[in-house]
Design a protein around this motif. Sequence first.
Motif: not given
Length: 736
Positions: A511-522, A524-533
């Motif tokens: 789920t977090h890989r999917t979420a990271a990809a979604a944040a990258r497409v959007a 949204d660097n803050r969302a990407l940072a939270l997800t990668l953490n």
Amino acid sequence: MDSHKHEFGGELRRRRERAGFSLGAFAKLIHYSKSHLSKVETGCAAGNREFAQKCDIALEANGALLALMRDRPHRRAGTRTAAVTGLPPVTRHFTGRERERKAIVAVLRDMSTEGVCVLSGMAGVGKTALALRSAWDVADLFPDGCLFLDLDGQALAGAQATAHDILDLLLRLLGVPGEQIPPQFDARANLYRSRLRGKRLLVVLDNAAGTAQVAPLIPAEPRCSLMITSRNKLNALDDAVRVNVDVLPHAEAVTLFRAIAGDRVSAAPDELVARVVQLCGRLPLAIRIAGSRLRTGANASLQDFERRLAEETSRLGVLDDGERSVAAAFALSYRELPLDQARVFRLLALHPGRVIETDDIAALADVDLEQATVLADRIGDTHLVTHTADGHVILHDLIRDFARALPEVEEQGAAVRRLLDHNLQLTRTSDEFLAPHRYRVQLDLPDLPVSSTALPDRESALAWFDRRWPTLVGLCGLAATQRLHRHCWQLAFLLRDYFFQSKLWDQWIGTHRTAAAAARVAGDNRALALTLNNLGIAYADRGELEQATGHYEEASDLFREAGDEHGLINAASNMAWAALYLGDHERAWHELWTAGAAYRRLGNKRNAAIALRGVSLAEVELGRHDDAVAHADESYDRFRELDLPLDMTMSLNSSAWAHFRADQHELAAERYRLAAASASDCGSPYEHARALIGLGNVHAAAGRSAEAQAEWTRADELHPPLDQRMVGEARVRAGD
């Protein structure tokens, strides 16, 4: 090698040869495989009392062989899991199939074969019903249980479940806790085969997609059996016994149609019924749908129904051809639905889970729970959906395909957003019970249905997560494919604590890989940072520290660019923990101390206490034992103020560890005993095992080897070996 095995095997071989039986002839006589008999005689397999009794009778040993088996050492207490019979009920309208049932039962009864039976045939032909009927026929022969898995039901977001995924589910059904299931495929397969050893168990796998999905699941234990249904022939399963499931014979098709249609056709001429059945291609699913429409008044008469079916010339061709035949029959029923039911039926196809709960139906349809229940019941009357015992709706895969081929509902986008907002709300409120002190992002839920409500307590929240997590994983994928990126990453973010507690590492990472990809497409660097953490935490929890560190570093860079102080501190703290476990103790101490001060300044009491516990662990490795004891005890006091039992347990273990390394063994033993009791109370096998290993180390240091081994054995029974890089007690036990 066990002397008992040699004694029994040697006596068996001596008596068999004296009686003049070849290995193959005797194996056939006692209904066991030749290879298993050979292994028992050579001491490579132990056999069991059932095996010994058959040999004793066949060789007229008058109980001599059975007496030898009676001396076989018993299993260690507590290792046998309770029998699980998870077979769904058989439809009360099951008709015929006597020849196929006899063939299947013969395979499942005969332990001289490989015990693998494949039921293959066209879609809608009734393979599942036949498999269940046959499984119930022999259920009493499998005292250790009968397991059933619908492999299509495990597919999420369009991806087919792999053998790796299915092993996770089977191991859980066999009583293996989530945290004890290894991430590696081979390790899972080894554990699965080990759990089946010595058991008499039946596994039914429904809707297999291909050989690769099921071949690793074939039991090595000769007394276990595997039954598989598939639309494919699975030709690569060379040793399987195959049962071809064809359309019903004419007489059985007529009997099924009359049973489904009931009073509406009780007086109908046989010739008319025969024509209708033939137009349905004698395909059970088409016959059932036709009978249901008649019974619920969808047609004025059987004659009218026959004419309508006959007019569908293109549909008749489809009816003889696999999935298209089922779609044609479904279309007849669908056209009879009132507009409100037809709308809901099409919306159900948007849902990613096979089982759909009433609150999700209400969210999709934008109605209250009572209306959703009534609509689902009405659609169920046509057999376009079925219901579980607890009232949830099930969409068969073929029905879902049919519904998705229908014209889209105009409000489809709004329906998906309502479904996602509803599940985000429930996930957030449930997560608050699991981790009340956790930092959470603010949710914006403009499409939240009015029917959405929060769960009342922690117990309800956990039960909801246990039941709903496959749907939530699927919703992450749905949000991504619908380009609803905010919904995707926020849902993954809120699933973290449940995945940590249940050790569902594969789903956490997925789920977090999917979420990271979604944040990258959007973008949204803050969302990407939270997800990668959080993705890093998942890898670290699974012991993959180098992979975790890479995600922490990328998250840290993004937090720094965004000016997010809280996120930057979290990433720094996580990297410090990774450094501690990777052996960079001075760096870990410094960064955890810095993180703790920052958390205190921000008022984050729990994270400050966690950092302090990490400081204590680093001080132990640096030889600062007095400081380590003081800081571990201080962290315990802080967690007690926050009423966080699991964190209190971890601090007790850390205090005990510091005392042990300071050669204060009596104090260490006292803390370890408190930690063991606390871990048992809060349900943490991991921390309980750590405490027991520590107690064993105390005994070993005092020369009490028997007592040490007893504690270590108890720890091994609770949890697989702990990672020596992450648990100091495990290193001491190993002699490091």
